[in-house]
Design a protein around this motif. Structure first.
Motif, mmCIF file in Angstrom:
data_model
loop_
_atom_site.group_PDB
_atom_site.id
_atom_site.type_symbol
_atom_site.label_atom_id
_atom_site.label_comp_id
_atom_site.label_asym_id
_atom_site.label_seq_id
_atom_site.Cartn_x
_atom_site.Cartn_y
_atom_site.Cartn_z
ATOM 1 N N ALA A 34 53.349 36.363 56.164
ATOM 2 C CA ALA A 34 52.184 35.483 55.984
ATOM 3 C C ALA A 34 52.341 34.664 54.699
ATOM 4 C CB ALA A 34 50.902 36.311 55.921
ATOM 5 N N PRO A 35 51.757 33.482 54.665
ATOM 6 C CA PRO A 35 51.834 32.680 53.444
ATOM 7 C C PRO A 35 51.057 33.340 52.306
ATOM 8 C CG PRO A 35 50.382 31.647 55.052
ATOM 9 C CD PRO A 35 51.007 32.826 55.726
ATOM 10 N N VAL A 36 51.507 33.085 51.076
ATOM 11 C CA VAL A 36 50.841 33.585 49.882
ATOM 12 C C VAL A 36 49.914 32.481 49.383
ATOM 13 C CG1 VAL A 36 51.164 34.390 47.513
ATOM 14 C CG2 VAL A 36 52.792 35.066 49.294
ATOM 15 N N GLU A 37 48.619 32.773 49.296
ATOM 16 C CA GLU A 37 47.636 31.796 48.831
ATOM 17 C C GLU A 37 47.157 32.194 47.453
ATOM 18 O OE1 GLU A 37 44.502 31.084 51.675
ATOM 19 O OE2 GLU A 37 45.833 31.658 53.307
ATOM 20 N N VAL A 38 47.060 31.231 46.534
ATOM 21 C CA VAL A 38 46.619 31.493 45.171
ATOM 22 C C VAL A 38 45.471 30.546 44.839
ATOM 23 C CG1 VAL A 38 47.295 31.595 42.741
ATOM 24 C CG2 VAL A 38 48.981 32.116 44.517
ATOM 25 N N SER A 39 44.396 31.101 44.251
ATOM 26 C CA SER A 39 43.322 30.259 43.729
ATOM 27 C C SER A 39 43.027 30.717 42.310
ATOM 28 C CB SER A 39 42.068 30.339 44.608
ATOM 29 O OG SER A 39 41.534 31.647 44.576
ATOM 30 N N VAL A 59 42.902 34.782 42.207
ATOM 31 C CA VAL A 59 42.896 35.590 43.427
ATOM 32 C C VAL A 59 44.097 35.163 44.258
ATOM 33 C CG1 VAL A 59 41.671 36.221 45.541
ATOM 34 C CG2 VAL A 59 40.381 35.798 43.431
ATOM 35 N N ILE A 60 44.910 36.172 44.625
ATOM 36 C CA ILE A 60 46.089 35.928 45.448
ATOM 37 C C ILE A 60 45.880 36.659 46.762
ATOM 38 C CG2 ILE A 60 48.569 36.301 45.684
ATOM 39 C CD1 ILE A 60 48.652 36.275 42.595
ATOM 40 N N GLY A 61 46.120 35.975 47.863
ATOM 41 C CA GLY A 61 45.977 36.598 49.172
ATOM 42 C C GLY A 61 47.232 36.435 49.994
ATOM 43 N N GLN A 62 47.540 37.483 50.748
ATOM 44 C CA GLN A 62 48.622 37.425 51.729
ATOM 45 C C GLN A 62 48.182 38.296 52.889
ATOM 46 O OE1 GLN A 62 52.556 38.949 50.720
ATOM 47 N NE2 GLN A 62 53.483 37.434 52.071
ATOM 48 N N GLY A 63 47.869 37.677 54.008
ATOM 49 C CA GLY A 63 47.300 38.432 55.119
ATOM 50 C C GLY A 63 45.978 39.041 54.676
ATOM 51 N N ASP A 92 42.924 43.325 33.906
ATOM 52 C CA ASP A 92 41.967 43.764 34.934
ATOM 53 C C ASP A 92 42.458 43.462 36.346
ATOM 54 O OD1 ASP A 92 40.167 44.774 33.040
ATOM 55 O OD2 ASP A 92 39.305 42.790 32.735
ATOM 56 N N VAL A 93 43.624 43.959 36.661
ATOM 57 C CA VAL A 93 44.250 43.721 37.961
ATOM 58 C C VAL A 93 43.614 44.622 39.016
ATOM 59 C CG1 VAL A 93 46.401 43.829 39.261
ATOM 60 C CG2 VAL A 93 46.419 43.074 36.872
ATOM 61 N N THR A 94 43.262 44.043 40.144
ATOM 62 C CA THR A 94 42.746 44.793 41.288
ATOM 63 C C THR A 94 43.527 44.363 42.521
ATOM 64 O OG1 THR A 94 40.526 44.856 40.323
ATOM 65 C CG2 THR A 94 40.707 45.343 42.666
ATOM 66 N N LEU A 95 44.014 45.357 43.269
ATOM 67 C CA LEU A 95 44.751 45.116 44.500
ATOM 68 C C LEU A 95 44.007 45.819 45.613
ATOM 69 C CD1 LEU A 95 47.382 44.082 45.914
ATOM 70 C CD2 LEU A 95 48.387 46.294 45.343
ATOM 71 N N VAL A 96 43.620 45.073 46.665
ATOM 72 C CA VAL A 96 42.842 45.641 47.764
ATOM 73 C C VAL A 96 43.510 45.272 49.084
ATOM 74 C CG1 VAL A 96 40.602 45.631 48.943
ATOM 75 C CG2 VAL A 96 40.692 45.426 46.453
ATOM 76 N N SER A 97 43.580 46.276 49.961
ATOM 77 C CA SER A 97 44.080 46.050 51.308
ATOM 78 C C SER A 97 43.416 47.079 52.211
ATOM 79 C CB SER A 97 45.600 46.189 51.356
ATOM 80 O OG SER A 97 46.064 45.920 52.656
ATOM 81 N N GLY A 98 42.620 46.611 53.157
ATOM 82 C CA GLY A 98 41.887 47.536 54.019
ATOM 83 C C GLY A 98 41.001 48.442 53.182
ATOM 84 N N PRO A 99 40.992 49.753 53.472
ATOM 85 C CA PRO A 99 40.136 50.680 52.732
ATOM 86 C C PRO A 99 40.749 51.127 51.408
ATOM 87 C CG PRO A 99 41.318 51.877 54.419
ATOM 88 C CD PRO A 99 41.669 50.413 54.591
ATOM 89 N N ASP A 100 41.990 50.729 51.119
ATOM 90 C CA ASP A 100 42.684 51.161 49.914
ATOM 91 C C ASP A 100 42.522 50.142 48.801
ATOM 92 O OD1 ASP A 100 43.534 53.253 51.482
ATOM 93 O OD2 ASP A 100 45.539 52.452 51.797
ATOM 94 N N TYR A 109 54.414 41.770 41.539
ATOM 95 C CA TYR A 109 54.604 41.672 42.984
ATOM 96 C C TYR A 109 55.938 40.995 43.221
ATOM 97 C CZ TYR A 109 53.593 40.201 47.846
ATOM 98 O OH TYR A 109 53.635 39.985 49.199
ATOM 99 N N ASP A 110 56.922 41.767 43.675
ATOM 100 C CA ASP A 110 58.228 41.230 44.034
ATOM 101 C C ASP A 110 58.134 40.804 45.495
ATOM 102 O OD1 ASP A 110 60.880 40.821 44.892
ATOM 103 O OD2 ASP A 110 61.652 42.295 43.458
ATOM 104 N N VAL A 111 57.911 39.527 45.725
ATOM 105 C CA VAL A 111 57.661 39.004 47.062
ATOM 106 C C VAL A 111 58.862 39.233 47.965
ATOM 107 C CG1 VAL A 111 57.109 36.936 48.403
ATOM 108 C CG2 VAL A 111 56.009 37.320 46.193
ATOM 109 N N GLU A 112 60.063 39.009 47.440
ATOM 110 C CA GLU A 112 61.267 39.157 48.254
ATOM 111 C C GLU A 112 61.509 40.611 48.664
ATOM 112 O OE1 GLU A 112 64.134 37.232 45.740
ATOM 113 O OE2 GLU A 112 63.605 35.252 46.508
ATOM 114 N N ALA A 113 61.232 41.568 47.759
ATOM 115 C CA ALA A 113 61.431 42.988 48.067
ATOM 116 C C ALA A 113 60.233 43.583 48.799
ATOM 117 C CB ALA A 113 61.690 43.775 46.790
ATOM 118 N N GLY A 114 59.083 42.931 48.714
ATOM 119 C CA GLY A 114 57.878 43.445 49.365
ATOM 120 C C GLY A 114 57.294 44.652 48.662
ATOM 121 N N THR A 115 57.397 44.672 47.310
ATOM 122 C CA THR A 115 56.857 45.795 46.538
ATOM 123 C C THR A 115 55.914 45.294 45.451
ATOM 124 O OG1 THR A 115 58.715 45.745 44.972
ATOM 125 C CG2 THR A 115 58.913 47.221 46.889
#
Length: 160
Positions: A34-39, A59-63, A92-100, A109-115
């Motif tokens: 998915a594309p990476v969106e940044v605002s 705010v950065i979003g991907q999927g 003050d970094v917050t990472l949210v995905s689903g219930p986690d 965020y290493d985009v190429e490695a996906g980590t």
């Protein structure tokens, strides 16, 4: 987050001196295609080193994954600004995905490695379960995470 002091107090009350722990962090997955969106409030681009600095309400979003921070530096892959290789979020970094969800002082965020590597007072929540550590690496393709350092956890028993 206002619950952070309470959750940290609870995690510090448990004796769990573990150097490293692997866990399934199922909801913390991302669609890496998915594309990476940044605002953000502000953007500064440095053409000499091929980086961009986003500041203010970033705010950065991907999927379904969302990462927010005070500032984020974006490093582009060698050869142009058409592919992001890494993003470093601080403050003050917050990472949210689903219930986690995860909180930290820094995330790389290493985009190429996906980590995503979270450091600095890392606090993970998965439902009612809480885990704190010094350093957490999340593999976004598999949803697995590795927690290192002084690991503390509050695990809620399942209902019979």
């Amino acid at each position: 987050m206002t619950l952070r002091p309470l959750i940290l107090a609870l995690t510090l009350a448990l004796p769990a001196p573990v150097l490293a722990q692997n866990l399934a962090f199922g909801g913390m997955r991302a669609d890496l295609s998915a594309p990476v969106e940044v605002s953000a409030d502000n953007l500064t681009v440095d053409q000499s080193d091929g980086s961009a600095l986003f500041t203010g309400n970033v705010v950065i979003g991907q999927g379904e994954m969302r990462l927010s921070a005070e500032e984020v530096t974006v490093d582009y892959a060698t050869g142009g600004q058409d592919r992001i290789s890494r993003m470093t979020a601080t403050g003050d970094v917050t990472l949210v995905s689903g219930p986690d969800a995860a909180e930290a002082q820094q995330a790389v965020y290493d985009v190429e490695a996906g980590t995503v590597l979270l450091t600095g007072d890392v606090l993970l929540t998965q439902g009612r379960n809480v885990l704190a550590g010094d350093r957490v690496t999340v593999d976004l393709a598999t949803g697995s995470a590795r927690v290192e350092g002084r690991v503390r956890s509050v695990l809620q028993p399942g209902t019979p």
